[in-house]
Scaffold this active site. Structure first.
Site, PDB file in Angstrom:
ATOM      1  N   MET A   1       0.840  -1.199   0.000  1.00  0.00           N
ATOM      2  CA  MET A   1       0.000   0.000   0.000  1.00  0.00           C
ATOM      3  C   MET A   1       0.877   1.251   0.000  1.00  0.00           C
ATOM      4  SD  MET A   1      -3.315   0.857   2.349  1.00  0.00           S
ATOM      5  CE  MET A   1      -2.535   1.514   3.796  1.00  0.00           C
ATOM      6  N   HIS A   2       1.949   1.237   0.779  1.00  0.00           N
ATOM      7  CA  HIS A   2       2.896   2.353   0.798  1.00  0.00           C
ATOM      8  C   HIS A   2       3.543   2.520  -0.582  1.00  0.00           C
ATOM      9  CE1 HIS A   2       6.044   5.094   1.997  1.00  0.00           C
ATOM     10  NE2 HIS A   2       6.972   4.212   1.656  1.00  0.00           N
ATOM     11  N   ALA A   3       3.911   1.402  -1.208  1.00  0.00           N
ATOM     12  CA  ALA A   3       4.518   1.450  -2.535  1.00  0.00           C
ATOM     13  C   ALA A   3       3.562   2.065  -3.550  1.00  0.00           C
ATOM     14  CB  ALA A   3       4.938   0.050  -2.972  1.00  0.00           C
TER      15      ALA A   3
END
Length: 112
Positions: free
Chosen positions: A78-80
C-alpha cells in the site's frame, strides 16, 4: 518464495523505482529553471524509464488479482502504491514545468 514475501519484494522494487523517477523529475525541473530545456526533457525521459518499471511490477499483481487469485493485504505494498501515485503526479507537474520554462525562455512564444 511465499506470496506475501514476493509481494513485499515487489513493493520495495516499486519504492526504489519511484525514488529514482522522482529524483529525475526534480532534477529536470531544476535543469529547466537553469535554462537547459533540452537537457531537462532528456532527464524527464530518464524518469519515465524508471516509472515504466514501476508499472511492470505493479501490473503483474493487478493482473493476478483480476484473474481471481486472492492476494494478502500488505501495508508495504500500500505504501509502494502511494509512492507510485505521488511519482505520477510529480511526473505530470515536472513535464508541465519544463515546458513552462521553455515558454518563459522564448518570451512567451509557444514551446516546441
Amino acid at each position: 518464495m511465499k506470496l506475501l514475501e514476493e509481494m513485499q519484494a515487489a513493493a520495495f522494487q516499486i519504492i526504489t523505482y519511484s525514488g529514482e523517477a522522482r529524483s529525475s523529475y526534480v532534477e529536470a525541473i531544476r535543469t529547466a529553471r537553469a535554462g537547459e530545456i533540452d537537457e531537462a526533457r532528456e532527464i524527464i525521459k530518464t524518469g519515465e524509464r524508471s516509472y515504466n518499471k514501476i508499472h511492470k511490477v505493479h501490473a503483474s499483481f493487478v493482473q493476478r488479482e483480476a484473474s481471481g487469485e486472492s492476494l494478502p493485504f500488505s501495508l508495504i505494498l500500500m505504501h509502494a502504491e502511494d509512492q507510485m501515485l505521488t511519482t505520477e503526479t510529480l511526473k505530470i507537474m515536472a513535464s508541465e514545468m519544463v515546458e513552462m520554462c521553455a515558454v518563459f525562455l522564448t518570451n512567451g512564444k509557444k514551446a516546441e
